[in-house]
Design an enzyme around this catalytic site. Structure first.
Site, PDB file in Angstrom:
ATOM      1  N   SER A   1      38.613  29.272  39.309  1.00 32.33           N
ATOM      2  CA  SER A   1      38.885  29.317  40.751  1.00 32.33           C
ATOM      3  C   SER A   1      37.553  29.505  41.470  1.00 32.33           C
ATOM      4  O   SER A   1      36.600  30.044  40.903  1.00 32.33           O
ATOM      5  CB  SER A   1      39.878  30.431  41.103  1.00 32.33           C
ATOM      6  OG  SER A   1      39.508  31.642  40.495  1.00 32.33           O
TER       7      SER A   1
ATOM      8  N   GLU B   1      35.614  30.580  45.208  1.00 33.03           N
ATOM      9  CA  GLU B   1      35.812  31.301  46.478  1.00 33.03           C
ATOM     10  C   GLU B   1      34.842  30.784  47.540  1.00 33.03           C
ATOM     11  O   GLU B   1      33.658  30.609  47.272  1.00 33.03           O
ATOM     12  CB  GLU B   1      35.592  32.796  46.232  1.00 33.03           C
ATOM     13  CG  GLU B   1      35.785  33.638  47.477  1.00 33.03           C
ATOM     14  CD  GLU B   1      35.743  35.125  47.174  1.00 33.03           C
ATOM     15  OE1 GLU B   1      36.430  35.574  46.227  1.00 33.03           O
ATOM     16  OE2 GLU B   1      35.013  35.842  47.876  1.00 33.03           O
TER      17      GLU B   1
ATOM     18  N   ASP C   1      37.908  46.158  54.454  1.00 32.02           N
ATOM     19  CA  ASP C   1      37.124  47.274  54.983  1.00 32.02           C
ATOM     20  C   ASP C   1      37.088  47.113  56.484  1.00 32.02           C
ATOM     21  O   ASP C   1      36.858  46.019  56.983  1.00 32.02           O
ATOM     22  CB  ASP C   1      35.693  47.237  54.443  1.00 32.02           C
ATOM     23  CG  ASP C   1      35.660  47.513  52.959  1.00 32.02           C
ATOM     24  OD1 ASP C   1      36.222  48.544  52.549  1.00 32.02           O
ATOM     25  OD2 ASP C   1      35.096  46.690  52.225  1.00 32.02           O
TER      26      ASP C   1
ATOM     27  N   PHE D   1      24.303  43.112  48.994  1.00 24.36           N
ATOM     28  CA  PHE D   1      25.729  43.053  48.656  1.00 24.36           C
ATOM     29  C   PHE D   1      26.078  44.104  47.611  1.00 24.36           C
ATOM     30  O   PHE D   1      27.083  44.782  47.699  1.00 24.36           O
ATOM     31  CB  PHE D   1      26.083  41.711  48.020  1.00 24.36           C
ATOM     32  CG  PHE D   1      26.256  40.582  48.984  1.00 24.36           C
ATOM     33  CD1 PHE D   1      26.263  40.776  50.355  1.00 24.36           C
ATOM     34  CD2 PHE D   1      26.429  39.288  48.502  1.00 24.36           C
ATOM     35  CE1 PHE D   1      26.428  39.712  51.221  1.00 24.36           C
ATOM     36  CE2 PHE D   1      26.591  38.224  49.361  1.00 24.36           C
ATOM     37  CZ  PHE D   1      26.590  38.428  50.716  1.00 24.36           C
TER      38      PHE D   1
ATOM     39  N   HIS E   1      36.381  33.249  38.070  1.00 26.08           N
ATOM     40  CA  HIS E   1      36.464  33.105  39.531  1.00 26.08           C
ATOM     41  C   HIS E   1      35.031  33.141  40.065  1.00 26.08           C
ATOM     42  O   HIS E   1      34.348  34.161  39.933  1.00 26.08           O
ATOM     43  CB  HIS E   1      37.279  34.265  40.120  1.00 26.08           C
ATOM     44  CG  HIS E   1      37.416  34.226  41.613  1.00 26.08           C
ATOM     45  ND1 HIS E   1      38.383  33.483  42.251  1.00 26.08           N
ATOM     46  CD2 HIS E   1      36.706  34.850  42.600  1.00 26.08           C
ATOM     47  CE1 HIS E   1      38.269  33.646  43.573  1.00 26.08           C
ATOM     48  NE2 HIS E   1      37.253  34.465  43.812  1.00 26.08           N
TER      49      HIS E   1
HETATM   50  P1  FAD Z   1      42.681  49.075  47.423  1.00 21.35           P
HETATM   51  O1  FAD Z   1      43.284  48.535  46.184  1.00 21.35           O
HETATM   52  O2  FAD Z   1      43.593  49.591  48.477  1.00 21.35           O
HETATM   53  O3  FAD Z   1      41.631  50.189  46.983  1.00 21.35           O
HETATM   54  C1  FAD Z   1      40.697  50.716  47.913  1.00 21.35           C
HETATM   55  C2  FAD Z   1      40.313  52.141  47.544  1.00 21.35           C
HETATM   56  O4  FAD Z   1      41.424  53.014  47.778  1.00 21.35           O
HETATM   57  C3  FAD Z   1      39.945  52.334  46.067  1.00 21.35           C
HETATM   58  O5  FAD Z   1      38.911  53.289  46.003  1.00 21.35           O
HETATM   59  C4  FAD Z   1      41.228  52.875  45.444  1.00 21.35           C
HETATM   60  O6  FAD Z   1      40.958  53.669  44.283  1.00 21.35           O
HETATM   61  C5  FAD Z   1      41.757  53.719  46.585  1.00 21.35           C
HETATM   62  N1  FAD Z   1      43.217  53.856  46.594  1.00 21.35           N
HETATM   63  C6  FAD Z   1      44.128  52.897  46.319  1.00 21.35           C
HETATM   64  N2  FAD Z   1      45.379  53.397  46.435  1.00 21.35           N
HETATM   65  C7  FAD Z   1      45.240  54.691  46.802  1.00 21.35           C
HETATM   66  C8  FAD Z   1      46.163  55.734  47.103  1.00 21.35           C
HETATM   67  N3  FAD Z   1      47.492  55.553  47.014  1.00 21.35           N
HETATM   68  N4  FAD Z   1      45.657  56.944  47.452  1.00 21.35           N
HETATM   69  C9  FAD Z   1      44.317  57.163  47.534  1.00 21.35           C
HETATM   70  N5  FAD Z   1      43.404  56.199  47.274  1.00 21.35           N
HETATM   71  C10 FAD Z   1      43.859  54.992  46.916  1.00 21.35           C
HETATM   72  N6  FAD Z   1      37.160  42.077  51.778  1.00 21.35           N
HETATM   73  C11 FAD Z   1      37.460  41.449  52.935  1.00 21.35           C
HETATM   74  O7  FAD Z   1      37.378  42.054  54.008  1.00 21.35           O
HETATM   75  N7  FAD Z   1      37.839  40.121  52.956  1.00 21.35           N
HETATM   76  C12 FAD Z   1      37.970  39.403  51.806  1.00 21.35           C
HETATM   77  O8  FAD Z   1      38.333  38.215  51.849  1.00 21.35           O
HETATM   78  C13 FAD Z   1      37.688  40.055  50.559  1.00 21.35           C
HETATM   79  N8  FAD Z   1      37.832  39.401  49.379  1.00 21.35           N
HETATM   80  C14 FAD Z   1      37.648  40.081  48.195  1.00 21.35           C
HETATM   81  C15 FAD Z   1      37.895  39.417  46.981  1.00 21.35           C
HETATM   82  C16 FAD Z   1      37.719  40.074  45.772  1.00 21.35           C
HETATM   83  C17 FAD Z   1      38.018  39.343  44.489  1.00 21.35           C
HETATM   84  C18 FAD Z   1      37.240  41.416  45.751  1.00 21.35           C
HETATM   85  C19 FAD Z   1      36.999  42.137  44.437  1.00 21.35           C
HETATM   86  C20 FAD Z   1      36.983  42.085  46.947  1.00 21.35           C
HETATM   87  C21 FAD Z   1      37.201  41.441  48.184  1.00 21.35           C
HETATM   88  N9  FAD Z   1      37.000  42.085  49.405  1.00 21.35           N
HETATM   89  C22 FAD Z   1      37.276  41.425  50.584  1.00 21.35           C
HETATM   90  C23 FAD Z   1      36.510  43.472  49.450  1.00 21.35           C
HETATM   91  C24 FAD Z   1      37.654  44.497  49.542  1.00 21.35           C
HETATM   92  O9  FAD Z   1      38.368  44.324  50.739  1.00 21.35           O
HETATM   93  C25 FAD Z   1      37.012  45.894  49.516  1.00 21.35           C
HETATM   94  O10 FAD Z   1      36.468  46.149  48.252  1.00 21.35           O
HETATM   95  C26 FAD Z   1      37.916  47.035  49.966  1.00 21.35           C
HETATM   96  O11 FAD Z   1      37.101  48.197  50.121  1.00 21.35           O
HETATM   97  C27 FAD Z   1      39.002  47.411  48.971  1.00 21.35           C
HETATM   98  O12 FAD Z   1      40.000  46.486  48.935  1.00 21.35           O
HETATM   99  P2  FAD Z   1      41.139  46.568  47.795  1.00 21.35           P
HETATM  100  O13 FAD Z   1      42.111  45.531  48.091  1.00 21.35           O
HETATM  101  O14 FAD Z   1      40.510  46.608  46.464  1.00 21.35           O
HETATM  102  O15 FAD Z   1      41.735  48.020  48.165  1.00 21.35           O
END
Ligand code: FAD
Length: 279
Positions: free
Chosen positions: A4, A6, A97, A204, A254
């Site tokens: 895939s 990106e 974020d 980054f 990816h």
């Molecule tokens: P989560 O899975 O919600 O985790 C975030 C944090 O919260 C972690 O530290 C986790 O341990 C903690 N956490 C989770 N659940 C709980 C809970 N119940 N209680 C307390 N803490 C908890 N960002 C963008 O803005 N746009 C994009 O298009 C984008 N694409 C991405 C693609 C990939 C493949 C990756 C790896 C990252 C991407 N990001 C993107 C970055 C991502 O949005 C950030 O890393 C963000 O800080 C975390 O997103 P997440 O979905 O992993 O969050």
């Protein structure tokens, strides 16, 4: 091999034209799908929609990234309904974020809440990928906490995960082993970042918590402004990394293309990897 790619929504017309060329060139890898990033807080909503449409003309499957932080349930439902009507069948579901200046608010605290919401409202209409962090998410309280949250997020209904990029395969293999020991069975696909620009990569990596091993930092820094040497060394290092991953039998690759064709193409072609179009 399931590949895939990106892309991110370009900001100018000329960048959009150049992305079209990049995408056409990379189409020959035959990716299973391409994904399009989403600015946090909806900041690239229109750009993402436009780039998704642009990619749908070139690739059989396009997966928009959807970040939920700051969004209401109504906003999210309307975005997803729109994607569904455009024939989208796969999403990368993220927390995102918040850019500085945005308030917290919103209906979703974590990506798990988004995955749960999609399954509740849209059933199995979408395949869902989530993010994974072999070197631990920078805001996690501990590695164990992060793994537990990852497992909960997958159990909320994800079909697969894509990792943050890394240059240390042990971190990836250990993470996958730990997740599988917790009963996770979905594919955890390594995210691959080609190295082309040291300053950008260092910026980054500092922000997302990916570690550039000291020996790679030192070598890259020693090239100074010599962009050709940085690219050549970077290609060697990342081709080697991908070779190790493929040999170990990873479920897919990816690529964070950064909207450029050559760095990804060079790695894939050096290893003679072919993509597998969706069935
Ligand atoms: P989560 O899975 O919600 O985790 C975030 C944090 O919260 C972690 O530290 C986790 O341990 C903690 N956490 C989770 N659940 C709980 C809970 N119940 N209680 C307390 N803490 C908890 N960002 C963008 O803005 N746009 C994009 O298009 C984008 N694409 C991405 C693609 C990939 C493949 C990756 C790896 C990252 C991407 N990001 C993107 C970055 C991502 O949005 C950030 O890393 C963000 O800080 C975390 O997103 P997440 O979905 O992993 O969050």
């Amino acid at each position: 091999m399931q590949i895939s790619l990106e892309f991110f929504p370009p900001k100018t017309e000329s960048a959009q034209a150049s992305l079209a060329e990049t995408a056409k060139t990379l189409a020959r890898i035959q990716p299973q799908y391409v994904s399009v990033t989403y600015g946090a807080g909806g900041s690239t909503r229109e750009g993402t929609l436009a780039t998704v449409a642009q990619m749908q003309a070139l690739f059989p499957q396009v997966a928009p990234h959807v970040s939920c932080i700051g969004a209401s349930e109504d906003d999210m439902a309307s975005l997803l309904t729109d994607y569904q009507s455009r024939g989208i069948r796969r999403l990368v579901a993220l927390r995102g974020d918040l850019p500085s200046g945005y308030g917290q608010g919103g209906a979703f605290s974590h990506a798990k809440d988004l995955v749960h919401f999609i399954r509740q409202r849209f059933g199995d209409a979408f395949e869902i990928e989530v993010a994974a962090y072999p070197e631990v998410h920078p805001q996690a309280r501990s590695a164990q906490d992060d793994l537990r949250h990852f497992v909960e997020k997958v159990r909320a209904g994800a079909n697969g995960a894509i990792t943050q990029y890394f240059f240390n395969t042990d971190a990836y293999f250990r993470f996958v082993d730990d997740a599988y020991q917790q009963g996770i069975e979905v594919p955890i696909t390594p995210g691959i970042m080609p190295i082309t620009n040291y300053n950008q990569l260092a910026r980054f990596s500092d922000a997302c918590g990916a570690e550039i091993p000291r020996w790679i930092r030192q070598r890259l820094a020693s090239f100074g402004d010599d962009a050709a040497s940085i690219r050549a060394f970077g290609q060697d290092v990342v081709t080697d990394l991908v070779d190790q991953l493929v040999t170990a039998g990873v479920p897919g690759l990816h690529f964070y293309t950064m909207n450029r064709a050559e760095p990804t193409l060079a790695i894939v072609e050096a290893l003679g990897i072919r993509g597998a179009l969706p069935a």
